[in-house]
Write a protein that holds these residues in place. Sequence first.
Motif, PDB file in Angstrom:
ATOM      1  N   GLY A  81       2.721 -13.969  19.015  1.00 20.56           N
ATOM      2  CA  GLY A  81       3.337 -12.710  18.623  1.00 20.56           C
ATOM      3  C   GLY A  81       3.888 -12.681  17.213  1.00 20.56           C
ATOM      4  N   ILE A  82       3.797 -13.799  16.499  1.00 20.28           N
ATOM      5  CA  ILE A  82       4.262 -13.862  15.115  1.00 20.28           C
ATOM      6  C   ILE A  82       3.158 -13.378  14.180  1.00 20.28           C
ATOM      7  N   SER A  83       3.532 -12.589  13.175  1.00 22.83           N
ATOM      8  CA  SER A  83       2.621 -12.172  12.109  1.00 22.83           C
ATOM      9  C   SER A  83       3.316 -12.435  10.777  1.00 22.83           C
ATOM     10  N   ILE A  84       2.549 -12.936   9.810  1.00 21.90           N
ATOM     11  CA  ILE A  84       3.079 -13.181   8.474  1.00 21.90           C
ATOM     12  C   ILE A  84       2.293 -12.320   7.501  1.00 21.90           C
ATOM     13  N   LEU A  85       3.012 -11.582   6.669  1.00 21.36           N
ATOM     14  CA  LEU A  85       2.420 -10.668   5.687  1.00 21.36           C
ATOM     15  C   LEU A  85       2.765 -11.160   4.290  1.00 21.36           C
ATOM     16  N   ARG A  86       1.800 -11.072   3.394  1.00 19.78           N
ATOM     17  CA  ARG A  86       2.028 -11.395   1.986  1.00 19.78           C
ATOM     18  C   ARG A  86       1.374 -10.324   1.129  1.00 19.78           C
ATOM     19  N   ASP A  87       2.144  -9.689   0.283  1.00 17.74           N
ATOM     20  CA  ASP A  87       1.641  -8.757  -0.718  1.00 17.74           C
ATOM     21  C   ASP A  87       1.860  -9.368  -2.094  1.00 17.74           C
ATOM     22  N   LYS A  88       0.947  -9.106  -3.003  1.00 14.18           N
ATOM     23  CA  LYS A  88       1.110  -9.470  -4.416  1.00 14.18           C
ATOM     24  C   LYS A  88       0.774  -8.230  -5.217  1.00 14.18           C
ATOM     25  N   TYR A  89       1.671  -7.870  -6.148  1.00 11.83           N
ATOM     26  CA  TYR A  89       1.507  -6.654  -6.928  1.00 11.83           C
ATOM     27  C   TYR A  89       1.061  -6.994  -8.346  1.00 11.83           C
ATOM     28  N   ILE A  90       0.286  -6.106  -8.936  1.00  9.01           N
ATOM     29  CA  ILE A  90      -0.296  -6.340 -10.256  1.00  9.01           C
ATOM     30  C   ILE A  90       0.772  -6.540 -11.323  1.00  9.01           C
ATOM     31  N   PRO A  93       5.539  -8.945  -8.931  1.00 11.32           N
ATOM     32  CA  PRO A  93       6.311  -9.324  -7.748  1.00 11.32           C
ATOM     33  C   PRO A  93       5.437  -9.610  -6.520  1.00 11.32           C
ATOM     34  N   SER A  94       6.032 -10.357  -5.600  1.00 10.47           N
ATOM     35  CA  SER A  94       5.398 -10.652  -4.315  1.00 10.47           C
ATOM     36  C   SER A  94       6.329 -10.207  -3.200  1.00 10.47           C
ATOM     37  N   LEU A  95       5.767 -10.005  -2.034  1.00 12.15           N
ATOM     38  CA  LEU A  95       6.543  -9.670  -0.847  1.00 12.15           C
ATOM     39  C   LEU A  95       6.057 -10.555   0.289  1.00 12.15           C
ATOM     40  N   TYR A  96       6.983 -11.214   0.956  1.00  5.44           N
ATOM     41  CA  TYR A  96       6.693 -11.928   2.194  1.00  5.44           C
ATOM     42  C   TYR A  96       7.467 -11.244   3.307  1.00  5.44           C
ATOM     43  N   GLU A  97       6.801 -11.047   4.455  1.00  2.00           N
ATOM     44  CA  GLU A  97       7.488 -10.533   5.636  1.00  2.00           C
ATOM     45  C   GLU A  97       6.957 -11.265   6.854  1.00  2.00           C
ATOM     46  N   MET A  98       7.831 -11.407   7.855  1.00  2.00           N
ATOM     47  CA  MET A  98       7.438 -12.004   9.113  1.00  2.00           C
ATOM     48  C   MET A  98       7.877 -11.087  10.241  1.00  2.00           C
ATOM     49  N   TYR A  99       6.995 -10.938  11.206  1.00  2.00           N
ATOM     50  CA  TYR A  99       7.248 -10.069  12.343  1.00  2.00           C
ATOM     51  C   TYR A  99       7.094 -10.876  13.626  1.00  2.00           C
ATOM     52  N   GLU A 100       7.919 -10.549  14.616  1.00  4.02           N
ATOM     53  CA  GLU A 100       7.743 -11.094  15.955  1.00  4.02           C
ATOM     54  C   GLU A 100       7.555  -9.914  16.889  1.00  4.02           C
ATOM     55  N   ASP A 101       6.394  -9.853  17.506  1.00  2.00           N
ATOM     56  CA  ASP A 101       6.033  -8.739  18.386  1.00  2.00           C
ATOM     57  C   ASP A 101       6.259  -7.390  17.705  1.00  2.00           C
ATOM     58  N   GLY A 102       5.894  -7.296  16.429  1.00  2.00           N
ATOM     59  CA  GLY A 102       5.982  -6.051  15.679  1.00  2.00           C
ATOM     60  C   GLY A 102       7.337  -5.759  15.057  1.00  2.00           C
ATOM     61  N   LEU A 104      10.360  -6.652  12.514  1.00  2.00           N
ATOM     62  CA  LEU A 104      10.632  -7.388  11.289  1.00  2.00           C
ATOM     63  C   LEU A 104      11.749  -8.398  11.526  1.00  2.00           C
ATOM     64  N   ILE A 105      11.467  -9.699  11.248  1.00  2.51           N
ATOM     65  CA  ILE A 105      12.495 -10.727  11.417  1.00  2.51           C
ATOM     66  C   ILE A 105      12.791 -11.455  10.114  1.00  2.51           C
ATOM     67  N   PHE A 106      11.981 -11.248   9.084  1.00  2.00           N
ATOM     68  CA  PHE A 106      12.233 -11.861   7.775  1.00  2.00           C
ATOM     69  C   PHE A 106      11.544 -11.027   6.706  1.00  2.00           C
ATOM     70  N   THR A 107      12.211 -10.847   5.578  1.00  2.00           N
ATOM     71  CA  THR A 107      11.601 -10.169   4.439  1.00  2.00           C
ATOM     72  C   THR A 107      12.219 -10.684   3.152  1.00  2.00           C
ATOM     73  N   VAL A 129       4.947 -26.223   8.439  1.00  2.00           N
ATOM     74  CA  VAL A 129       5.084 -24.789   8.239  1.00  2.00           C
ATOM     75  C   VAL A 129       6.291 -24.335   9.048  1.00  2.00           C
ATOM     76  N   CYS A 130       7.329 -23.868   8.360  1.00  4.58           N
ATOM     77  CA  CYS A 130       8.539 -23.407   9.035  1.00  4.58           C
ATOM     78  C   CYS A 130       8.451 -21.897   9.209  1.00  4.58           C
ATOM     79  N   ARG A 131       8.814 -21.438  10.403  1.00  4.34           N
ATOM     80  CA  ARG A 131       8.830 -20.013  10.666  1.00  4.34           C
ATOM     81  C   ARG A 131      10.212 -19.624  11.168  1.00  4.34           C
ATOM     82  N   LEU A 132      10.784 -18.664  10.512  1.00  7.24           N
ATOM     83  CA  LEU A 132      12.122 -18.200  10.839  1.00  7.24           C
ATOM     84  C   LEU A 132      12.042 -17.256  12.030  1.00  7.24           C
ATOM     85  N   LEU A 133      12.825 -17.520  13.052  1.00  2.79           N
ATOM     86  CA  LEU A 133      12.759 -16.708  14.273  1.00  2.79           C
ATOM     87  C   LEU A 133      14.118 -16.124  14.629  1.00  2.79           C
ATOM     88  N   LEU A 134      14.069 -15.003  15.273  1.00  3.39           N
ATOM     89  CA  LEU A 134      15.260 -14.348  15.785  1.00  3.39           C
ATOM     90  C   LEU A 134      15.586 -14.945  17.155  1.00  3.39           C
TER      91      LEU A 134
END
Length: 135
Positions: A81-90, A93-102, A104-107, A129-134
């Motif tokens: 149920g964990i998802s990790i998102l990474r955006d990189k902008y031209i 800046p970068s954005l990291y986000e982590m979701y648990e079952d949809g 948001l638990i980290f940004t 690989v460390c994953r931050l969880l609620l």
Amino acid sequence: MAKTFSKITSIELENFMAIKKATLSFDETGIINLKGYNDSGKSAVTRALGVLFFNQYKQAQKNFIKHGESFFRIIVHFDDGISILRDKYINGPSLYEMYEDGKLIFTTKVGIPVSYTHFRAHETDSNLVCRLLLA
């Protein structure tokens, strides 16, 4: 035997190298075979995983944004149920986000309140690989 790792169930890429938008879904076998013609995106998939998990190619990441676009996005979904998102902008800046079952638990987005209560670590080969969880 207790489960000690999570399996990747899918990878989403958007505006990454030559890939406009793609979703790769994986089955339960644990076998992944990437094959295709030259310049069809095989290396882009492995490079995207390196960027997401290990921040590889730090100085070159901006160059991975598809020509004419303003960002790239990589999302990896796991079977727990964990998802990790990474955006990189031209513009840098970068954005990291982590979701648990949809949820948001980290940004890394400034100004977004998120509660963190404990860490869970998964070891993959020699890398941790460390994953931050609620809680």
